[in-house]
Structure formats: C-alpha cells, structure tokens
Design an enzyme around this catalytic site. Structure first.
Site, PDB file in Angstrom:
ATOM      1  N   ASP A  38       0.798  -1.348   0.008  1.00  0.00           N
ATOM      2  CA  ASP A  38      -0.168   0.076   0.112  1.00  0.00           C
ATOM      3  C   ASP A  38       0.993   1.341   0.155  1.00  0.00           C
ATOM      4  O   ASP A  38       1.617   1.589   0.801  1.00  0.00           O
ATOM      5  CB  ASP A  38      -0.800   0.061   1.200  1.00  0.00           C
ATOM      6  CG  ASP A  38      -2.113   0.731   1.233  1.00  0.00           C
ATOM      7  OD1 ASP A  38      -2.155   1.963   0.726  1.00  0.00           O
ATOM      8  OD2 ASP A  38      -3.202   0.294   1.279  1.00  0.00           O
ATOM      9  N   THR A  77      -6.887   3.927  -2.099  1.00  0.00           N
ATOM     10  CA  THR A  77      -6.656   2.420  -1.807  1.00  0.00           C
ATOM     11  C   THR A  77      -7.584   1.352  -2.323  1.00  0.00           C
ATOM     12  O   THR A  77      -7.343   0.478  -2.852  1.00  0.00           O
ATOM     13  CB  THR A  77      -6.569   1.952  -0.083  1.00  0.00           C
ATOM     14  OG1 THR A  77      -5.275   2.727   0.327  1.00  0.00           O
ATOM     15  CG2 THR A  77      -6.463   0.570   0.118  1.00  0.00           C
ATOM     16  N   ASN A  98     -12.589   5.280  -2.093  1.00  0.00           N
ATOM     17  CA  ASN A  98     -12.890   4.529  -0.766  1.00  0.00           C
ATOM     18  C   ASN A  98     -14.130   4.642  -0.380  1.00  0.00           C
ATOM     19  O   ASN A  98     -14.601   3.742   0.423  1.00  0.00           O
ATOM     20  CB  ASN A  98     -11.855   5.231   0.242  1.00  0.00           C
ATOM     21  CG  ASN A  98     -10.256   4.785   0.056  1.00  0.00           C
ATOM     22  OD1 ASN A  98     -10.054   3.820  -0.801  1.00  0.00           O
ATOM     23  ND2 ASN A  98      -9.341   5.140   0.823  1.00  0.00           N
ATOM     24  N   ARG A 161     -10.328  -3.468   2.805  1.00  0.00           N
ATOM     25  CA  ARG A 161     -10.566  -3.205   1.452  1.00  0.00           C
ATOM     26  C   ARG A 161      -9.533  -3.815   0.635  1.00  0.00           C
ATOM     27  O   ARG A 161      -9.971  -4.221  -0.582  1.00  0.00           O
ATOM     28  CB  ARG A 161     -10.866  -1.692   1.290  1.00  0.00           C
ATOM     29  CG  ARG A 161      -9.731  -0.639   1.842  1.00  0.00           C
ATOM     30  CD  ARG A 161     -10.332   0.739   1.599  1.00  0.00           C
ATOM     31  NE  ARG A 161      -9.089   1.594   2.095  1.00  0.00           N
ATOM     32  CZ  ARG A 161      -8.966   1.980   3.318  1.00  0.00           C
ATOM     33  NH1 ARG A 161      -9.965   1.681   4.359  1.00  0.00           N
ATOM     34  NH2 ARG A 161      -8.025   2.930   3.648  1.00  0.00           N
ATOM     35  N   ASP A 289       1.739   2.317   3.768  1.00  0.00           N
ATOM     36  CA  ASP A 289       0.745   3.588   3.669  1.00  0.00           C
ATOM     37  C   ASP A 289       0.383   4.209   4.953  1.00  0.00           C
ATOM     38  O   ASP A 289       0.371   5.657   4.917  1.00  0.00           O
ATOM     39  CB  ASP A 289      -0.720   2.921   3.260  1.00  0.00           C
ATOM     40  CG  ASP A 289      -1.839   3.901   2.843  1.00  0.00           C
ATOM     41  OD1 ASP A 289      -1.506   5.048   1.825  1.00  0.00           O
ATOM     42  OD2 ASP A 289      -2.873   4.132   3.684  1.00  0.00           O
ATOM     43  N   ASP A 334      -1.085  -0.097  -4.777  1.00  0.00           N
ATOM     44  CA  ASP A 334      -2.535   0.434  -5.222  1.00  0.00           C
ATOM     45  C   ASP A 334      -2.520   1.717  -5.475  1.00  0.00           C
ATOM     46  O   ASP A 334      -3.427   2.361  -6.108  1.00  0.00           O
ATOM     47  CB  ASP A 334      -3.474   0.021  -3.802  1.00  0.00           C
ATOM     48  CG  ASP A 334      -2.740   0.940  -2.604  1.00  0.00           C
ATOM     49  OD1 ASP A 334      -1.774   1.011  -2.457  1.00  0.00           O
ATOM     50  OD2 ASP A 334      -3.864   0.887  -1.533  1.00  0.00           O
ATOM     51  N   HIS A 335      -1.435   2.563  -5.108  1.00  0.00           N
ATOM     52  CA  HIS A 335      -1.249   3.796  -5.619  1.00  0.00           C
ATOM     53  C   HIS A 335       0.122   4.380  -5.216  1.00  0.00           C
ATOM     54  O   HIS A 335       0.914   3.432  -4.260  1.00  0.00           O
ATOM     55  CB  HIS A 335      -2.316   4.845  -5.017  1.00  0.00           C
ATOM     56  CG  HIS A 335      -2.456   4.823  -3.447  1.00  0.00           C
ATOM     57  ND1 HIS A 335      -1.750   5.070  -2.549  1.00  0.00           N
ATOM     58  CD2 HIS A 335      -3.352   3.735  -2.916  1.00  0.00           C
ATOM     59  CE1 HIS A 335      -1.820   4.894  -1.312  1.00  0.00           C
ATOM     60  NE2 HIS A 335      -2.961   4.121  -1.535  1.00  0.00           N
ATOM     61  N   HIS A 478      -2.500  10.688  -0.581  1.00  0.00           N
ATOM     62  CA  HIS A 478      -2.352  10.376  -2.284  1.00  0.00           C
ATOM     63  C   HIS A 478      -3.670  10.826  -2.598  1.00  0.00           C
ATOM     64  O   HIS A 478      -4.486  11.134  -1.904  1.00  0.00           O
ATOM     65  CB  HIS A 478      -1.783   8.970  -2.265  1.00  0.00           C
ATOM     66  CG  HIS A 478      -2.618   8.032  -1.504  1.00  0.00           C
ATOM     67  ND1 HIS A 478      -3.823   7.614  -1.772  1.00  0.00           N
ATOM     68  CD2 HIS A 478      -2.336   7.553  -0.078  1.00  0.00           C
ATOM     69  CE1 HIS A 478      -4.196   6.924  -0.616  1.00  0.00           C
ATOM     70  NE2 HIS A 478      -3.217   6.891   0.212  1.00  0.00           N
TER      71      HIS A 478
END
Ligand SMILES: [Zn+2]
Length: 544
Positions: A38, A77, A98, A161, A289, A334-335, A478
């Site tokens: 993440d 995410t 999200n 998630r 993250d 995821d980013h 982000h």
C-alpha cells in the site's frame, strides 16, 4: 558436502541446458502469490532499489516494470486494489474511490464505504459490514475457481478493502486486521493458522517495541521537520512503541511482518500450490501507507520501513522456496504517494502547499448556502478533491444555479487544476494509449461510474496536499491524478526466469491477464481493460 566450485559448475551447466528455453515453454506455476504494498510508489522503488538485498532485490531479478500505472483519477486504496486482480479500471469495477455518497441509500448516513454492504442490517459508514457488494467484476481467484473448483483462493491483508478487492467474491479464506487481530471471512471454515497468528500478534502487541536501529543509508533523512496544520514534527521516528499501542504497531514494519506470517501459515496449513489445480494467495501489506500518511515519504521513518519490508519479503520468499512449490510472485501497489509540502519546500520543490479549507465540500457548501439563502449541506463529498454531489433536496432551476456557482468557485481557486461535470466526463473520449498521455478528463473517465460518481469532479493542481488539519496524525496523502500518485512498480518473479526491465509505462490492469495467461486461464475479450504482458525476455511469449 559439495564444494562451492562444483555447485557453481553445476549451476553453469544448468544455465547452458535450460537458458535457451523461453518462459513460454514451461509448465504453469502451481501457486500465484500476488502482493500489494500500500502506497509503494514508483518513486520509493526508484529511490531505494540500489539498497535492496532481500525480497525486493529478488523481484528485481525478474520482469521489472518500474512505471506501472494506477491510471485512473482517484488514486486511493480501494480503487487501486480493485484494478490489480480484476484487469479492470475503476469505471468497470465500480470502485470509484474509498467512499462515496449515495443519497438514495436507505439509512440516515448517505456516505457509503467501498467494502461494505449498506443493505446489511446495522451497516453504517463508520461501523460497516464488510462485503464485496460494490465490486462489479470478478477477481482472478473467482475466475480460477470458476474454471476449476479445485483451485484455492486466499486473501490476507492489513486492510479489509485490500482483502476484499484482491480476494473478490468467493475466496476460501479472507483475513484482514481489525485493530487488535486478524478477522475471518470466506467460504471455508477459518483456518487454524488464524488463531495461532492472532495469539502471536496479541503477545507482540502486549510488549513494547524498542526504537529500530537506523541504517547508515537513512541517517541523512533523520531530521525533524515542522508540519503546518497542528501536527507534530516528523522525520526522526524509529518505530519505538509502547505496550498495547495498536496504532504504533500498524504504522511500522511489525504490521507487515504479522500479515506475511499469516500468509505463510495459511499456505502451509492449506498446502497451497500442492493441489491438483493452481492456487492463488493475495497479500495486502498496509504498513507502508500508514507510515506515509503519518510521517511523509522522505524521512527516516519511510527509509527504515522500506528497508525492513525488503528483509521481511526476503524471509517470506525463502520460506516459499523451502516448500519446493513452483510459484510465481507479483508485487505492485494500489497507488503512489507524495511527501509533506513542508519538506518538499526545503528539498528544492518550492510551491508545494496544503489545500485550503475552503475546498472541502462542507466549507464550500456553507459558503454557497449563505450566498444563495439555502439550508442544508448543499454539497456532499468526503475530501477537498474528487467526487462532489449536490444535495438531492435542491431541485429545479436552483439545482442548476448551485452547480454553476460551485463550478465557478472551484474553477477560480488557485489550487484547482480542473473541474469536470458528469456530462463532460461522459462525453469525453475513453482513455486509450499510454496512460501518461491521457488528459485530465480521461483520467476522470477511468474513475467514472454513472451510478456512483458525483455531480462534478475536482482535480487539484500538482503538489497540493489535501490535508490541512494535521492535528489528528495524518500529515501526507495520495489520491491525485498526478504521476507521483499514479505510478507504481509492477514486478514479476519466478525461479529460473530470464530477467528484463521495461521502463515504458504499463498499467496495473495488465497484471490479471498476465497472471491468467501463465496458468492457461482464458479471459474473454471485452471483459477487462488490461492486456497480457509478455514475461518471456526473448522472442517467445507467455501470452496467448
Ligand atoms: Zn492505499
């Protein structure tokens, strides 16, 4: 004991015998290990790759795509994880962000969470019932099980998630962290590994953790930097933690170590990769993250964490090697992410800023209410960017007036890059070609779902951080359509494969068809947005 020289000579002979055979000629792997880290941006990967000696070093000896794209607009995410194992962009997965607003949902709270079922009794935005309800397409594990019910699909993650979006509708085992332990969902009875790892984690959490030693490569980054917005200075943390401090635990390499331990224990117990059909183990590592949000990306904290993650992944892969299972591992994110503006301004990027409070839909809505003599929230939205909804109680000509006024106010703001209405996004050309060439409205279109998206979408200018109140502990984030948030590494590794690196852009939606091809799984054309990446370094191909 064989001499090192003999072992070396045997290795050379093997290389001579097998090197000419392309990856295309090999039997399919028995186990797919799909890892998402993440917020592990392409920038972090580039910054630290010279220092990797563990699992990330190993993955660099496979097929390296350093410029993978989470190509859509809302680089969060849930949408990011929804692309990785479905082959589909958020416009197709339905996971636009999200959370979003559904003003017709049958409960007082109209904000819905991406991994909940709002129809489940008692589910609210804050105390949600975890579900794959909003995911509109199957994940790779669902496809594998449909093709051969003997395939096992397991998802383990720090965040619900991540486990939901990578595990899809019907994993045999789905585990995610809930604050004190990993909790179970899934079709099969819970594996015994869950309780065993939970006991280990409870014992670890009950102890304090000392500060981690600072590797020499992180020393220059260990410097306190003040943070605007009420937050504490960051930059010198070393993950010292008091006994029972769950937030400290999850914001450290300890958390990823626990998630990897659970993944390894589930593999062992279920003998994944040793069955009659290929299996998949999806792993979401969430600590990077939390470290990024809490400390930014350029301090000692992230340096320490990334190097520790490299070692944890190395240990995990060595454990897989010892099983003798023929596995392929894919690692991505995821980013991406972005550092705090205060440190960017010290580090040669003047002009980085925190978004103004006026841009948040609540504040903007109150300003419009005063101007137009309206009651109620006027605007609904969860952040100073992304999807914004006009209160459905406002109808007729006044609704058009509110839209006009809101567009004008956002577009006039110096921190706003673009605002697109639903109609503009719907009318825009579909995204195509290299993702770095897409226009802003095309990026928004990759995140657009006509049933879920807002009345308009706000995109902030680059280097604007939409966190103005840092007093709650998050200092960086982000979510933007800019490349620091869109670009992530995509790495594939399998024992014996010939390494290569492809610096040009590919997309995370390419991952699923690439893995499906390796196990001979057909994915009907038209069901996905991605394409198969050929992992054979030579003229052969691993794609159909
Ligand atoms: Zn994330």
């Amino acid at each position: 004991m064989r001499s090192a020289l003999l072992a070396c000579a045997a290795g050379l002979a093997a290389a001579v015998t097998f090197a000419p055979a392309g990856a295309a000629d090999r039997p399919p792997p028995r186990l797919i290990v799909a890892i998402s880290v993440d917020q592990f941006s392409a920038d972090l990967f580039a910054q630290y790759r010279q220092h990797f000696t563990g699992g990330l070093r190993r993955l660099e000896e496979g097929a390296v795509f350093p410029s993978g794209y989470q190509s859509h607009n809302m680089t969060e995410t849930c949408p990011g994880h929804s692309t990785i194992l479905t082959g589909a962009r958020p416009a197709r997965t339905g996971i636009i962000s999200n959370d979003w607003f559904d003003q017709n949902v049958g409960r007082a709270d109209k904000q819905v969470y991406c991994s909940e079922d709002p129809a489940a009794p008692g589910s609210t935005f804050k105390t949600y019932t975890v579900s794959a309800h909003f995911l509109k397409v199957p994940a790779l594990g669902d496809r594998m099980k449909a093709a051969d019910p003997r395939s096992r699909s397991v998802a383990v993650a720090g965040k619900d998630r991540a486990a939901i979006m990578m595990g899809g509708y019907g994993p045999d085992q789905r585990w995610y962290w809930t604050g004190k332990s990993y909790t179970f969902g899934g079709k099969a009875p819970p594996a015994a590994a869950g309780a065993a790892i939970n006991a280990d984690v409870a014992a670890a959490l009950a102890r304090s953790a000392p500060a981690m030693p600072l590797p020499p490569v992180c020393e220059a980054q260990s410097r306190a930097v003040p943070v605007a917005g009420g937050g504490k200075p960051v930059g010198t943390g070393r993950f010292a933690r008091a006994a029972g401090d769950e937030r400290g635990f999850r914001t450290s390499p300890e958390f990823d170590g626990a998630t990897l331990a659970l993944a390894a224990a589930l593999r062992r117990e279920m003998r994944l990769g040793e069955g009659p059909a290929p299996d998949i183990l999806a792993i979401g590592l969430s600590a990077t993250d939390y470290v990024g949000h809490t400390y930014g990306t350029e301090g000692a904290e992230m340096c320490l964490h990334v190097l520790a993650l490299d070692q944890l992944l190395g240990e995990f892969l060595r454990g897989l090697d010892a099983t003798g299972v023929d596995y392929v591992v894919m690692l991505t994110a995821d980013h991406g992410g972005n550092d705090i503006p205060e440190r960017q301004n010290e580090h040669a990027v003047p002009g980085a800023s925190r978004a103004a409070d006026l841009l948040s839909p609540g504040t903007m809505g109150r300003a419009l209410a005063a101007k137009l003599h309206l009651a109620g929230p006027v605007l609904l939205g969860s952040a100073a960017f992304g999807d914004i909804y006009i209160d459905k109680a406002i109808t007729g000509p006044m609704r058009q007036r509110v839209l006009r006024e809101a567009l004008a106010a956002y577009r006039a703001h110096p921190q706003v890059a673009a605002v697109h209405t639903r109609a503009e996004i719907a009318a825009a050309p579909s995204p195509a070609g290299p993702p770095e060439t897409w226009s802003l409205v095309q990026r928004a279109k990759a995140s657009f779902d006509p049933d879920r998206s807002g009345d308009f979408v706000v995109q902030l200018k680059p280097r604007v951080t939409p966190v103005f109140d840092t007093s709650h502990g998050y200092v960086a984030t982000h979510g933007s359509p800019w490349d620091y948030d869109r670009r992530v590494p995509i790495l594939f590794w399998r024992k014996g494969m010939t390494p290569f690196e492809q610096p040009l852009s590919v997309e995370t939606v390419d991952i699923m068809p690439t893995l499906a091809a390796l196990i001979g799984l057909k994915v009907p054309a038209g069901e996905i947005d991605g394409r198969c990446l050929d992992l054979d370094a030579g003229p052969g191909s691993t794609c159909p």
